[in-house]
Write a protein that holds these residues in place. Sequence first.
Motif: not given
Ligand code: S3P
Length: 164
Positions: A9-11, A14, A33, A44, A48, A56-57, A60, A76-78, A116-117, A133
């Motif tokens: 997950f974000m944060g 990674k 990212d 990013i 968005f 974005f997807r 990615e 990778t992104g979350g 992070r949007p 997730r």
């Molecule tokens: C996302 C996580 C972000 C980045 C984007 C979308 C997500 O990366 O890819 O903002 O969908 O969880 P991090 O996991 O590095 O924050």
Amino acid sequence: MKTLYLIGFMGSGKSTIGEMLSNILGLPHIDTDHLVEEVYGQTISSIFQSDGEGTFRKYESEVLKKTPSLNHIISTGGGIVEKEENTLFMKENGIVIYLNTSFEEIAKRLEDDQLRPLWSQNVKEKKILFNRREKLYEENADKIIHTDNKSAREIAGEIKVLFE
Ligand code: S3P
């Protein structure tokens, strides 16, 4: 050595752990990212905002599929696990490592995050996203590493010993 893909997950750390592993193992590090921002020349947040999450997807997945299958560390992104084509690619191409962090720990780390949007939703929505997730990360991981109450160095060390 097969390429290592860090998911979570974000944060969950990674990017930090990826950078540290790259130094410890002497392997190049790629952050999907950063690569999206570099290749498409936009942040990013602005992708968005102007084109939406779907664009974005797409970007990615495009950058993910260009990552090499040997001797790299990929952060990778979350949301990378949102597309099956991505999880299939990572599993076929390398070893997938899930950095498992509790929602409470992530909420502490990302408290003031503006970049992070998907973290700017309300807490209920973020928790729903996290729960959904979490299953995807577990299903698609070759290895799960728990990160709560551990330093980045400890976590990177735990991953390193898996490959000795
Ligand atoms: C996302 C996580 C972000 C980045 C984007 C979308 C997500 O990366 O890819 O903002 O969908 O969880 P991090 O996991 O590095 O924050």
